[in-house]
Each structure stands twice: as C-alpha cells, then as structure tokens.
Motif scaffolding. Structure first.
Motif, PDB file in Angstrom:
ATOM      1  N   UNK A 176      32.674  44.915  42.603  1.00 17.05           N
ATOM      2  CA  UNK A 176      34.064  44.511  42.415  1.00 17.05           C
ATOM      3  C   UNK A 176      34.387  43.232  43.191  1.00 17.05           C
ATOM      4  N   UNK A 177      35.329  42.462  42.673  1.00 20.29           N
ATOM      5  CA  UNK A 177      35.892  41.335  43.410  1.00 20.29           C
ATOM      6  C   UNK A 177      36.797  41.898  44.506  1.00 20.29           C
ATOM      7  N   UNK A 178      36.601  41.455  45.743  1.00 22.09           N
ATOM      8  CA  UNK A 178      37.371  41.974  46.882  1.00 22.09           C
ATOM      9  C   UNK A 178      38.450  40.968  47.284  1.00 22.09           C
ATOM     10  N   UNK A 179      39.703  41.299  46.943  1.00 20.97           N
ATOM     11  CA  UNK A 179      40.837  40.422  47.266  1.00 20.97           C
ATOM     12  C   UNK A 179      41.557  40.827  48.543  1.00 20.97           C
TER      13      UNK A 179
ATOM     14  N   UNK B 129      34.263  41.169  33.739  1.00 20.92           N
ATOM     15  CA  UNK B 129      34.052  41.721  35.078  1.00 20.92           C
ATOM     16  C   UNK B 129      34.617  43.132  35.136  1.00 20.92           C
ATOM     17  N   UNK B 130      33.934  44.062  35.846  1.00 22.81           N
ATOM     18  CA  UNK B 130      34.397  45.460  35.842  1.00 22.81           C
ATOM     19  C   UNK B 130      35.705  45.703  36.571  1.00 22.81           C
ATOM     20  N   UNK B 131      36.034  44.900  37.611  1.00 18.68           N
ATOM     21  CA  UNK B 131      37.289  45.181  38.300  1.00 18.68           C
ATOM     22  C   UNK B 131      37.392  44.526  39.655  1.00 18.68           C
TER      23      UNK B 131
ATOM     24  N   UNK C 219      38.679  47.195  34.691  1.00 14.24           N
ATOM     25  CA  UNK C 219      38.832  46.660  33.344  1.00 14.24           C
ATOM     26  C   UNK C 219      37.927  47.312  32.302  1.00 14.24           C
ATOM     27  N   UNK C 220      37.122  48.282  32.708  1.00 14.73           N
ATOM     28  CA  UNK C 220      36.256  48.987  31.757  1.00 14.73           C
ATOM     29  C   UNK C 220      36.072  50.432  32.206  1.00 14.73           C
TER      30      UNK C 220
END
Length: 240
Positions: free
Chosen positions: A145-148, A179-181, A197-198
């Motif tokens: 995952x993208x870490x914001x 991207x998965x999330x 997102x999936x």
C-alpha cells in the motif's frame, strides 16, 4: 498547494499483512437468507442455485450448506462498495473504494460522522434519541500500500474534514494505475484508515461485534454489548 503526483512521488510503499475492521449499517439480529423465498425443505435447492451466482472474487472452502451465509458476509463486508460506487474521501464516484480502519474506535468515529452528516443533509438537523445499528467485520488485508500517514502531518488537506479535492485526485491516480490501495490518517480522529481499490487483496471476513449508536444531548454514544465497549463522541467534534 501540493498535488496528487507530488504527494505520491514522496510517499513510501508498505507491505501490509494484517486484520482491519469494516463498520457497516446493519440490524443486530440476522435471519436465514432463504426464509422469505423458500420453505425449509427447499433450502438445499436454493443453496445450490446460490452457488452459481457467487461473486467472481469470492472463494470458499466451506461445505455448500454453509456458503450462502459466508457469501452474505462477503457481500456485506467486502463487495458492496465495489458494486455500488459513490463519491467519498478518495473517490470521485467513478470507481469503488473500500474503507477499513485499524481499530474499532477509528471505525466508530468515521461512521458516526457519516451518520450525523446524512441526518443533517436529509433533515436539516440531528435528532435527540435517534438510534442506528452497526455491524463490524474483521477482514484480512494483504497488499503493498501507499503510506500517506507521515505526509498527513505535513499536508493538512489530506485530512480535511470537508474538502476532498486533493484526496479524490490521489484516489483517481491510484485507481487508474491499478494500485491496490493506501494507508492514511483518519479525518475524524487520530487513528489509521485503509482505502482499498480492489477486492482481491481482502479475505476472510468475520463478524467481530455490533454497535448501537444513539444521540444523547450533544453526544453520539456507541455501545457494544458484545465486548462491553462504550465510546462517547461530541457531535461538534464530528461536524466542526
């Protein structure tokens, strides 16, 4: 002002493999899925027909007699936002986003906000004594995952309570790229949330507990008889 590409370019990936919580609107008491469409002697046939219509991402290792109930959990806890797109913090409404929380309290804060907001949008005010029933699922999440979360401390627009312009643009980019999330801080409290997102990275949904939300004075009180939890939230804190 930072834009989506800049923020994503500065963000790190994190390999997430753990349990998160999905808090949905629900009645506390459930019933047999086939009560209203078949007599008990016809349940086996109804279950067989159900098997042919299972969601494409759903896979079960349970005996067929148990699958309709397991599949109902999947539909409620996972599939719904991917089949019913709507505008939200990380979606423009043109793609589905599944939201989870890292802990029960964060999920309560997030859903209590949307409950109050919907009440105000529809009736013009929140109402003393109003009650809502909620069901919480634990769901396994495994994805990169993208870490914001660190960026949220620097870019306040990422946790703006009302303006989703930046977060929706980030969601749009990630969705288009497949991207998965992502991981983010909550916009309602100090907890962490997941925007996915999936459905392919989600699995093993299980009912964790139920909550009853009720409005008393200037508070939302979330009570769970299943684990003796009671959470008090000031309404002004939610809608400010």
């Amino acid at each position: 002002m930072a834009d989506a590409q800049t923020i994503l370019g500065q963000s790190k990936n994190v390999a997430f493999d753990g349990t998160v919580y999905r808090n949905i609107c629900s009645l506390v008491l459930s019933q047999d899925l086939f009560d209203d469409i078949a007599d008990p002697e016809d349940f086996a046939m109804a279950q067989a027909i159900e098997e042919y219509a299972k969601p494409p991402h759903f896979a079960s290792h349970q005996p067929i007699i148990h699958r309709p109930f397991e599949e109902a959990d999947w539909n409620d806890s996972v599939d719904y936002p991917f089949e019913n797109w709507q505008e939200s913090r990380f979606s423009t409404g043109k793609f589905g986003v599944w939201y989870g929380a890292s802990d029960l309290m964060t999920g309560v804060y997030e859903t209590a906000y949307h409950w109050i907001k919907r009440m105000v949008d529809e009736d013009g005010h929140w109402a003393e004594g109003r009650i809502a029933q909620r069901k919480v699922y634990s769901v396994d999440l495994k994805a990169v995952l993208i870490d914001l979360r660190t960026t949220c401390k620097k870019v306040k627009a990422l946790t703006d309570k009302n303006d989703y312009t930046l977060t929706q643009s980030i969601g749009k980019v990630l969705s288009e790229q497949g991207h998965p999330g992502l991981l983010s801080k909550s916009a309602r409290c100090d907890g962490d949330i997941q925007a996915i997102f999936t459905p392919r990275v989600l699995s093993n949904p299980k009912v964790s507990c139920w909550f009853e939300y009720r409005i008393e004075g200037d508070q939302v009180i979330a009570s769970s008889g299943s684990n003796s939890t009671s959470i008090h939230i000031k309404i002004d804190q939610l809608v400010a």
